[in-house]
Write an enzyme that holds these catalytic residues in place. Structure first.
Site, mmCIF file in Angstrom:
data_model
loop_
_atom_site.group_PDB
_atom_site.id
_atom_site.type_symbol
_atom_site.label_atom_id
_atom_site.label_comp_id
_atom_site.label_asym_id
_atom_site.label_seq_id
_atom_site.Cartn_x
_atom_site.Cartn_y
_atom_site.Cartn_z
ATOM 1 N N ALA A 182 0.836 -1.206 0.000
ATOM 2 C CA ALA A 182 0.000 0.000 0.000
ATOM 3 C C ALA A 182 0.870 1.255 0.000
ATOM 4 C CB ALA A 182 -0.922 0.000 1.217
ATOM 5 N N PRO A 183 0.366 2.374 -0.513
ATOM 6 C CA PRO A 183 1.147 3.609 -0.629
ATOM 7 C C PRO A 183 0.983 4.514 0.585
ATOM 8 C CG PRO A 183 -0.917 3.914 -1.751
ATOM 9 C CD PRO A 183 -0.958 2.515 -1.171
ATOM 10 N N TRP A 184 1.744 5.629 0.584
ATOM 11 C CA TRP A 184 1.712 6.550 1.717
ATOM 12 C C TRP A 184 0.690 7.662 1.566
ATOM 13 C CZ3 TRP A 184 2.566 11.220 -0.396
ATOM 14 C CH2 TRP A 184 3.423 11.329 -1.487
ATOM 15 N N LYS A 236 1.960 -4.870 3.320
ATOM 16 C CA LYS A 236 3.089 -4.019 3.706
ATOM 17 C C LYS A 236 2.699 -2.569 3.459
ATOM 18 C CE LYS A 236 6.765 -2.635 1.444
ATOM 19 N NZ LYS A 236 6.970 -1.257 2.010
ATOM 20 N N SER A 284 4.059 3.872 -7.710
ATOM 21 C CA SER A 284 4.519 4.506 -8.938
ATOM 22 C C SER A 284 4.643 3.474 -10.054
ATOM 23 C CB SER A 284 5.877 5.173 -8.704
ATOM 24 O OG SER A 284 6.870 4.181 -8.496
ATOM 25 N N GLU A 288 -2.068 -0.773 -9.507
ATOM 26 C CA GLU A 288 -2.680 0.557 -9.654
ATOM 27 C C GLU A 288 -1.540 1.546 -9.489
ATOM 28 O OE1 GLU A 288 -3.745 4.047 -9.290
ATOM 29 O OE2 GLU A 288 -4.335 3.522 -7.247
ATOM 30 N N CYS A 292 -2.977 9.932 -7.470
ATOM 31 C CA CYS A 292 -2.683 9.525 -8.842
ATOM 32 C C CYS A 292 -3.792 9.912 -9.816
ATOM 33 C CB CYS A 292 -2.427 8.022 -8.909
ATOM 34 S SG CYS A 292 -3.692 7.029 -8.107
ATOM 35 N N GLU A 319 4.701 12.529 -13.721
ATOM 36 C CA GLU A 319 3.844 12.701 -12.546
ATOM 37 C C GLU A 319 4.581 13.496 -11.464
ATOM 38 O OE1 GLU A 319 0.758 9.916 -10.128
ATOM 39 O OE2 GLU A 319 2.793 9.139 -10.318
#
Length: 468
Positions: free
Chosen positions: A129-131, A155, A208, A229, A263, A360
């Site tokens: 998972a992202p921040w 994670k 990313s 994603e 995103c 991005e």
């Protein structure tokens, strides 16, 4: 060891130890053991566990808000009133979706045989998972994976582990088999260990495009399924008949929500040349009214960026664009004082092939470029490696539909930017990845089709076909 910093103040929060590589393997083994029981649970039982989980998350709102705001710097009111209730709604949706995971009815596909197609869980899901949306993105992975009957080893990003750890604590009280949800902590080394562990059957990543490539390389060794994603560079196409005041409100919010660390954020606004000057002024005035400040102040619209390093990256894009001839209509400077704040920024005079138009940024920076006709607008919008989200602004319904169908993206909003619903799939194409979050499609993505073929008759004088 990860050092956690409060982005709003720059102050030290705590240190979190990383999971050793051997610990990742142990977590996968525990998840596999729990999967054996969970995969045999009825759809109704899985639904009941997810509903209890949703209730526990809803009741824990203040602690989850404290953790998420402290680690990300996003406004408390935005998280408490928007993201958290939406995550709870996601879990309740997936509880219902668990009872709708159906195969195909029986049919005679070959004489003397009845075929049945059934949906079964994949096994153990490794989720990264992202921040930027720690709670919501974790739920987007946990909900459908658990609903389909899988176990999950997740994670979180090293900077933002708090809400994921809290989710695991809450899930332990929901009645699922012990070990069904495991959390591992650390950086890329831990992520690589999770991706390449032979006990992980599917890897689900939000991050990313570069991260996605690394995950695909690691997963290819076995090989195993991958759900990605990834990044985005969402265009907003503004035609001459658009309501410019409404457009400015929607695009400005779409560009700055979560300080642009999204995103699907509106990053490129293409405007019909005949209204370009008026549209740029409307955007500038609206962006100027967005309040940047203390995440705990109810009046704050956006907080800081996640880190000083990330702020330098975002500002570097703006500096290089200006050096190449672009103009800054608003913002574009690093404010003094504590925290990693960056103002809403509007840039004009860039070229389509410039770095700032193609890559991005992940910050509250919006580019405005003119176009001459519909074909050019579509060409410019599609002219990046990304394909996640977009918006079309026009009062001409036929044109809005026509243009929407021509955009190479996963989602197009008409006369708005960013609205989502638990029932609607979310995901991209091209460099933005593949696979869907949310919706029944997400549950399908975490399951596989099995074919059961049952002989009930052998035609007289014939033998059944058995390929070698």
């Amino acid at each position: 060891m990860s050092t956690l910093i409060n982005p709003a103040t720059g102050e030290f929060l705590t240190e979190v130890p990383a999971t050793p590589v051997a610990g990742v393997a142990a977590a996968v083994r525990r998840a596999r053991a729990a999967y054996q029981e969970w995969s045999q649970a009825s759809a109704g039982e899985r639904a009941r566990v997810l509903l209890r989980f949703a209730d526990l998350v809803e009741a824990d709102a203040e602690e989850l808000t404290r953790l998420e705001v402290g680690e990300t710097g996003k406004p408390a009111s935005v998280f408490r009133e928007g993201e958290l209730p939406f995550a709870v709604d996601n879990l309740r949706f997936f509880a219902g979706a668990a009872r709708s995971l159906e195969g195909t009815g029986a049919g005679v596909l070959s004489p003397g045989y009845t075929s049945v197609l059934v949906r079964r869980p994949v096994g153990v899901v490794g989720a990264i998972a992202p921040w930027n949306f720690p709670l919501v993105m974790a739920v987007w992975k946990l909900g459908p994976a658990l609903a389909a009957g899988n176990a999950v080893v997740v994670k979180p990003a090293p900077r933002t582990p708090g809400t994921t750890l809290r989710l695991a604590e809450l899930f332990a009280g929901a009645g699922a088999p012990e070990g069904l949800l495991q959390v591992v902590l650390g950086d890329g080394e831990v992520g690589q260990a999770l991706v390449t562990d032979p006990g992980v059957d599917l890897v689900s990543v939000t991050g990313s495009t570069e991260t996605g490539r690394a995950v695909m390389r690691g997963a290819a060794a076995l090989p195993k399924q991958v759900h990605l994603e990834l990044g985005g560079k969402a265009p907003a196409l503004v035609f001459g008949d658009a309501d410019l005041a409404d457009m400015a409100r929607g695009v400005a919010m779409g560009a700055t929500y979560n300080t642009g660390q999204d995103c699907t954020a509106a990053t490129r606004v293409y405007v019909a040349r005949e209204v370009y000057g008026e549209a740029v002024e409307a955007l500038r005035a609206t962006l100027e009214g967005i309040r940047v400040g203390d995440p705990w102040d109810p009046a704050t619209d956006i907080g800081p960026l996640i880190s000083g390093e990330h702020r330098e990256r975002v500002h570097g894009f703006v500096e290089r664009a200006v050096a190449a001839g672009a103009s800054v209509a608003l913002g574009g400077s690093v404010p003094e004082g504590p925290g990693f704040y960056y103002p809403p920024t509007l840039v004009t005079g860039v070229t389509q092939d410039s770095e700032i138009a193609q890559e991005e940024l992940f910050g509250p920076v919006l580019l405005a470029l003119p176009f001459d006709d519909e074909d050019e607008a579509v060409r410019l919008a599609n002219d990046t490696r990304y394909g996640l989200a977009s918006s079309v602004w026009s009062t001409d319904v036929a044109r809005a539909l026509r243009v929407s169908h021509r955009l190479d993206v996963g989602v197009t909003w008409v006369n708005d930017h960013l609205p989502i619903a638990s029932e609607a799939p979310h995901g991209g194409v091209k460099g933005s990845g593949f696979g869907k979050d949310m919706s029944q499609e997400a549950v399908q993505a975490y399951s596989v089709t099995r074919h059961l073929m049952i002989k009930h008759q052998v035609p007289e004088g014939k033998q059944s076909f058995r390929p070698s």
